[in-house]
Structures are given as structure tokens and as C-alpha cells.
Design an enzyme around this catalytic site. Structure first.
Site: not given
Ligand code: CAA
Length: 388
Positions: A127-129, A275, A371, A373, A375
Site C-alpha cells: 500500500l505505502s509509497e 543482579r 500498519e 502510526t 498518530e
Molecule cells: N473499513 C472499510 N472501509 C473503510 C474503513 C474501514 N475501516 N475506513 C474507511 N473506509 C472507507 C470509507 O467508508 C470511504 O469509503 P467511500 O469512499 O465509499 O465513502 C473510504 O474508505 C475512504 O475513507 P476515508 O475518507 O475516511 O479515508 P481517509 O483517506 O481519510 O483515511 C487514514 C485516513 C485513516 C489516516 C488512512 O489513510 C490510514 O489508515 N492511513 C494509514 C495507512 C496505513 O496504516 N498503512 C500501513 C501500511 S501496511 C503495513 O504497514 C504492513 C506492514 O508491512 C507491517
């Protein structure tokens, strides 16, 4: 784990099997693998044989058909022995969970079943870029339709299992042609991209502070043709798939932090009893006792929040964003406090490789970053509390 916490027979069975495997197979070489930056290929196959790559996936799809609570118990035990192996397992379960919920029957037969049977090696969640981590919807990778295929271009960053994955669950934005493209979640689509696809290059492995026997890499895609049948779920609905996957994934990372805390506390207590300073064991001194008491309290609070999020899922809740984020936020921050206190008890010995607390301290740090931060977890929690 919390003493005498009520568990069903199946949960206890999975917990005990994972604990046995962690003790006998994962723990013995964990420090050596970490020093050598060596990926545990053999353990990944064995995790598959034990049904631990798709704990929650239903049996018909090749999974163990267990519940989220069992998954939490299993991953905490693997993490207690080796947090690197635990993150490899966590990402595998994240990928398996998404495929089991969103993939077609054909897709499940092609990727999910052989993956869970251990015939494919690990998988990745891409997912991340380079320019979009927390703001995941700002991703720039493009997918342009060409006949019966999609053509993907762009890069992915921080991809766990990136170098070794047999396939990637990869999120790209469907567009008509070259950019610039509007930001936002619109158009984001989930694709399966297989290892060996022409134009797919897994960049060099990152040299990380911790989790050194896990694999993290960039992926570069140049005109990679992906058959249209590799789209998971609907075109344009991939972002919700990713966030829904992270709802369960974040409970897994909370559980990874539980395992690190369990291990750190055990190391701190052992050292404090051995210790001596100022004529008595550290364990008899109040400063040490307070550090241990605070740490056990942090650990048990983390267990409660994590088991509560898991229980929400087990009761059938489709969206557990707030509970998952609260579990991850609290457990991973608590983990930071616990490893720090336990290292402090060790004094200078905690700062050298000879004692396991040094690795635990390094491994703990990233749980507050990946997964989502801490924040990002606060954003998710606050949004739900303030909605409506
Ligand atoms: N389940 C299902 N759908 C969801 C949802 C959820 N929990 N949360 C939001 N959605 C849907 C919304 O309903 C919305 O759908 P519609 O467009 O149809 O209305 C859509 O998703 C967009 O929702 P938001 O506008 O609320 O989304 P956002 O872009 O504002 O989210 C954020 C902001 C919460 C900060 C989000 O970007 C986020 O979680 N960012 C962090 C990303 C992340 O965790 N990356 C981890 C990478 S993976 C990793 O780290 C794995 C590894 O290697 C260990």
C-alpha cells in the site's frame, strides 16, 4: 497472557500449539537470525503447516477457521520468541484475510489455498509509497486499462516480505492516462501481482534498526501488465479493502507488541533477581519493583484492549476500526515503555547484544509506526468518536 482469562478449548489449543512451536523452533535461533539479517524461510513453511498463516480464514478456503482471539494468542507467542517472524506471520494473515473476504473463488484457488498450504512462500501487502505512508489515499501508482490487462507503473515502499513474496496484494489508482491525478481514495484498486511479472523489480532490502530477520523492500513497477482477472474485489473499491484489512491487521500488531512486552518483562525480572547492587538484589529495591509493577500493569491493560477488539470481531462486527486502533495505539506505546524500563534495569548490559533485551528494544520501535502510526490510530479513534 492474563492469568485465568477464560478461553474456549479451541483457543487454548491454538495458543498452546503456537507457544510450543515458538519455544522449540522459533526462539532458539532468533538472535542469530537477527544478527545475520536472515529471513526464516523454513519457519514460514512450518507456520503454514500449523495453519498459522491464515488463522481466521475459513476451512473451505484452506485456513484454520479459528477466531480472532486465537490469532491474537498465536501471534503473541510467536512474537515473544521472535518479533521478526511475527511480522512475517502478521502480514501473511493480513493478505489471507483480505483474499478470503474479497477474492473470487478462482482467485482463492489460485493464490489463497496454495499460499496457506505453504506451497508458495510469503506474500506482501503493498500500500505505502515513497511519498504516501500515513496519507495512504495519496498513492500515485497508476493502473491503465489495455485490452484484457491493466498496465501498472510506480513504486511501493516499506513492503514487508517484498523481496521474497510469491505474490503482492498491491493497491494502484485506476486512471485514463498519464497524470497528474487528483488525490483521494477514488479509483484505488486492489491487484494481485505475481513474482516474476515483467517490469516488476524488488529493490534492495532495507537495513533496519530492528526486525532484522524480517524482509522489507521497495517495489518498482515499470509497465507491468496484470491480467484483468487479477483485480480483487471491484475496480475502484480497493481503498476500503485496504482499510478493512488493516482493521484486523492492527489487532495483529497489537498482539505482536504483547509478545515483545511479555519477553521483555521476563528478561527484566530474571535480571533483577540475579543482579545485586548496594548489597541486595535489584528485585529487592523499590525502584526496580515500581518499574516491574508499572510494566505488568501496562501489559495487562494492553491484553484487555486487544482481546476486546478481537472479541468484537469474533462477535461478527464487520468494522472494528476504533477498537482495533485503540488496541494498537495502547499496546504499542505500552510496549515502548516496557522495553525501555526493562533495558534500564539491565543498565549497561541492556545496551549490548549479549542480552536479549537489546533486540527486544530495537524490535519494539516499529510497532508504533507500521500498519498506521500512533498518530494515525488517534485520527481513526477521534473520527469515530466525533462523527455524527
Ligand atoms: N473499513 C472499510 N472501509 C473503510 C474503513 C474501514 N475501516 N475506513 C474507511 N473506509 C472507507 C470509507 O467508508 C470511504 O469509503 P467511500 O469512499 O465509499 O465513502 C473510504 O474508505 C475512504 O475513507 P476515508 O475518507 O475516511 O479515508 P481517509 O483517506 O481519510 O483515511 C487514514 C485516513 C485513516 C489516516 C488512512 O489513510 C490510514 O489508515 N492511513 C494509514 C495507512 C496505513 O496504516 N498503512 C500501513 C501500511 S501496511 C503495513 O504497514 C504492513 C506492514 O508491512 C507491517
Amino acid at each position: 497472557m492474563i492469568a485465568d482469562f477464560p478461553l474456549a478449548e479451541e483457543q487454548r489449543f491454538i495458543w498452546e500449539s503456537a507457544a510450543r512451536f515458538a519455544r522449540d523452533r522459533v526462539a532458539p535461533d532468533a538472535a542469530k537470525r537477527d544478527r545475520e539479517h536472515r529471513f526464516p524461510f523454513d519457519l514460514v513453511s512450518e507456520l503454514a503447516q500449523l495453519g498459522l498463516l491464515g488463522v481466521k480464514v475459513q476451512v473451505e478456503d484452506g485456513g484454520s477457521g479459528a477466531d480472532m482471539t486465537s490469532y491474537v494468542l498465536a501471534i503473541s507467542e510467536i512474537s515473544r520468541a521472535c518479533a521478526s517472524t511475527a511480522v512475517t506471520m502478521a502480514v501473511s494473515n493480513l493478505v489471507a484475510d483480505i483474499l478470503s473476504r474479497f477474492a473470487s473463488l478462482d482467485q482463492k484457488q489460485r493464490w489463497l489455498e496454495p499460499f496457506l498450504a505453504g506451497r508458495m512462500g510469503p506474500a506482501s501487502f503493498a500500500l505505502s509509497e515513497p511519498s504516501s505512508g500515513s496519507d495512504a489515499a495519496a498513492l500515485q501508482m497508476t493502473a491503465v486499462r489495455d485490452g484484457d490487462a491493466w498496465v501498472l507503473n510506480g513504486s511501493k515502499q516499506w513492503i514487508t516480505n517484498g523481496t521474497h513474496a510469491s505474490f503482492h496484494l498491491l493497491f494502484a489508482r485506476v486512471v485514463d492516462g498519464p497524470g497528474p491525478h487528483p488525490p483521494g481514495s477514488k479509483g484505488i484498486t486492489c491487484f494481485v501481482v505475481e513474482r516474476g511479472a515483467k517490469g516488476l523489480d524488488a529493490g534492495t532490502e532495507e537495513r533496519k534498526m530492528g526486525l532484522r530477520s524480517s524482509n522489507t523492500a521497495q517495489l518498482h513497477l515499470t509497465d507491468v501488465r496484470v491480467p484483468a482477472v487479477n483485480v480483487v474485489g471491484e475496480v475502484g473499491k480497493g481503498y476500503a479493502i485496504a482499510l478493512s484489512g488493516l482493521d484486523t491487521g492492527r489487532i495483529g500488531i497489537a498482539a505482536q507488541a504483547l509478545g515483545i512486552m511479555e519477553a521483555a518483562l521476563a528478561e527484566g525480572v530474571r535480571y533483577a533477581k540475579e543482579r545485586k547492587a548496594f548489597g541486595k538484589a535489584l528485585a529487592e529495591q523499590q525502584a526496580t519493583q515500581f518499574a516491574i509493577a508499572d510494566s505488568r500493569t501496562d501489559l495487562e491493560q494492553s491484553w484487555l484492549l486487544t482481546l476486546r477488539a478481537a472479541a468484537d470481531r469474533d462477535r461478527g462486527a464487520e468494522r472494528t476500526a476504533k477498537a482495533s486502533s485503540m488496541a494498537k495505539l495502547f499496546s504499542t506505546e505500552a510496549c515502548g515503555r516496557v522495553v525501555d524500563r526493562m533495558l534500564q534495569i539491565h543498565g549497561g548490559y541492556g545496551y549490548v547484544e549479549d542480552y536479549p533485551i537489546e533486540r527486544l528494544y530495537r524490535d519494539a520501535r516499529v510497532t508504533r509506526i507500521y500498519e498506521g502510526t500512533s498518530e494515525v490510530q488517534r485520527i481513526v479513534i477521534a473520527r469515530e468518536l466525533l462523527a455524527g
